[in-house]
Design a protein around this motif. Sequence first.
Motif, mmCIF file in Angstrom:
data_model
loop_
_atom_site.group_PDB
_atom_site.id
_atom_site.type_symbol
_atom_site.label_atom_id
_atom_site.label_comp_id
_atom_site.label_asym_id
_atom_site.label_seq_id
_atom_site.Cartn_x
_atom_site.Cartn_y
_atom_site.Cartn_z
ATOM 1 N N SER A 13 -19.923 -2.352 -4.344
ATOM 2 C CA SER A 13 -19.664 -2.848 -5.693
ATOM 3 C C SER A 13 -20.984 -3.131 -6.416
ATOM 4 C CB SER A 13 -18.804 -4.113 -5.607
ATOM 5 O OG SER A 13 -18.568 -4.633 -6.877
ATOM 6 N N LEU A 37 -17.711 -10.413 -3.582
ATOM 7 C CA LEU A 37 -17.198 -9.443 -4.547
ATOM 8 C C LEU A 37 -16.909 -10.114 -5.888
ATOM 9 C CD1 LEU A 37 -16.477 -6.429 -4.399
ATOM 10 C CD2 LEU A 37 -14.134 -7.098 -3.932
ATOM 11 N N ARG A 73 -18.419 -8.927 -9.356
ATOM 12 C CA ARG A 73 -17.545 -8.470 -10.425
ATOM 13 C C ARG A 73 -17.561 -9.374 -11.643
ATOM 14 N NH1 ARG A 73 -12.191 -6.444 -7.560
ATOM 15 N NH2 ARG A 73 -11.621 -5.988 -9.692
#
Lengths: 408, 408
Positions: free
Chosen positions: A154, A344, A348
């Motif tokens: 990511s 994450l 994000r």
Amino acid sequence: MTSRLNFLVAARQCEIGELEQLARTSELVGVVGRLVHALQRERGISNIYLGSHGVRYGDQRLQQVLECERAAQDVLAQFDLLDTETGRVRNGARLFSRVAIVLHALDTLPALRQRIATQALTPREATVAFVRLIAGLLAVVFEAADSATDPEISRALVALFNFMQGKEFAGQERACGAAVFASGQADLPSQQQWRHLIESQDSCFQVFQDFSDAAVLAACHASQDASVRAEQERLRRVGCTARAEAALDPGLSQTWYECCTRRIDAMKTVEDVLEANLRRLCERRILQAREELRDQQAILEDLSRQAGGAGPGMPTRYGPHLERSILGMVQEQAQRLQAMSDELDTVRATLKERKVVERAKGLLMAHRQLTEEEAYKTLRQMAMNQKRRLIDVAEAVLALAQALPAGR
Amino acid sequence: MTSRLNFLVAARQCEIGELEQLARTSELVGVVGRLVHALQRERGISNIYLGSHGVRYGDQRLQQVLECERAAQDVLAQFDLLDTETGRVRNGARLFSRVAIVLHALDTLPALRQRIATQALTPREATVAFVRLIAGLLAVVFEAADSATDPEISRALVALFNFMQGKEFAGQERACGAAVFASGQADLPSQQQWRHLIESQDSCFQVFQDFSDAAVLAACHASQDASVRAEQERLRRVGCTARAEAALDPGLSQTWYECCTRRIDAMKTVEDVLEANLRRLCERRILQAREELRDQQAILEDLSRQAGGAGPGMPTRYGPHLERSILGMVQEQAQRLQAMSDELDTVRATLKERKVVERAKGLLMAHRQLTEEEAYKTLRQMAMNQKRRLIDVAEAVLALAQALPAGR
């Protein structure tokens, strides 16, 4: 094996499945990047072709159209590989609807080129059409980045997306500056847009830096030619600070264009490094996850043997020592997944910030009839006045809009 | 149909697939809720059984064990229905690893009950074991809520999760208060824990209220007996404000226990309403999405007919009017999905806040050897002193921990 061990293995297999999906998505991002680059060149060449009333870059344009066609075929081939059937693609609904938009835009590309060939468009109109198509392609990359479930991948996708978006702002800046110089005089709205493109670019590259490791940044640094940077900064200063209606040397248009092009082409080599890194990262994480699965399965079989047989259909009974080993494994896995999910969330958050600021900008544009630059400037001014972060101000704008009656 | 239309349909089918997964997850949440309720009762009954040295609630305990076994079988059956093979379950890795933990805890339940039957445990030790098992089950519900891709369903799941978590705090409060009264005197640590459980409960129910519509809140209100509430508040005051070492009437233990039980049983009826609503909501959204897909397909076929045939293997060419219809449809879908995703981000922010506060609490507990109550109190005190939100303080604590060298 009792079913809790099956779920332990199933959890690991899910991870592997998600990583494999990410590897395919990364391939897609790679070919999309090449098409974006080709379209950015076509946009620049078409601009000069139109600006020179068909005198310059006629052949280059036709060559670049072929180059774009090839890159587009690669993208279409990757789209065809997308698994639209099984519902396995995370974020599938949004990704596929972005793909539908891109396919639509690609379908309308021949008509756009026809109008460019016959000079039925202004350079600005052609630019707008290409900007929209490239924005659609970058939206596909954004959805890909937003669907990653592995924090390391990511991060790499967020860095790559921001790099690509920054490069696109650089491409728009090339067009904007070329038009200003070519017109022979500066006007305030164009200068405002130009400065906005510089700022947007810088903030994308800042995120890219924040999410990249030292090796990538070194490669990035090595690809940069300091004299090109210096020349670009000089031309920026000339173009952006010229008093309105003051005369500019139209010859600078080509100097500017070539200087920007050298910088953008250098960016493409960095982008290639980022893509190659991303692919390697996916491969490494898949291998690693498969190894961990094998190790886990070996331990579980070992445990089963030590526990001895139970009646058919009966859960295996383990002694207290084995029970503790299994509990440890189950807990370790849950904790690792939790830590990954937390990481994450952090990565994000950057993507979410972008979405919120974009929405707030869109709202200001619609409600107050502002251009994108003006909307961004309004938000930034509010943030400065209130000593708050841009994201906080954007969130406040959206909250206010929700509180107002619909249709206002 | 050109492939952009295929992707339009594929995006819609993804949505339907995700909704169907959510419907199955909601079924799972329903049976988990029933097992949690049964275990909460078993915990309470076991406490009284142990506290009375096996004199009271012996038969009720055995009956409740059977009740729990039935509920556990239903949960196991739902676990077996989970799709562990195809990688279609969103958030599968985390969900399955939570399931593995629950299965492990259920496997160890017979041994726990054996030790309760032979009174080899204190009431507090038994409570801790049940609390851990129930926390594992609620973590499954949390992952289910965290995997929802539809904002309306996500809201319902967030409301339900917070209601279940609040009810669990109410169950822990019942045990805590019963122990304080039964001991015949108040002590400061127990009173502190008691107040913490009241606060935690209230904040869960606050989130539940924020995420519930008027109909649900009315059902909730109707299920509450004001006299039970008043009696509970009176007993809370007596127990929580008694001076340390002051004598309390041990007879109040049973009064308290029964009063709490009436309230918790009333909560279960509300929970049933929430679950039924959630199931209906899933069904409605699936029907709606299928209808929209049918409508969309009808329009697309219509468009194909109007466009007339193209050569085999050639993309269909539409006129400018049809092009605009298709573009409108493609854009409308992308915008709708974007709006849904934005709304989802807002709903899930609540879940993320919970994760952040939990992690900050865990960090304080580990680094400063604090109990959960003390860690929470520390965070709250910091928030009050700094006039900041709890979530901001929790984030600051985590950021600080990341900045410190590992192992410190």
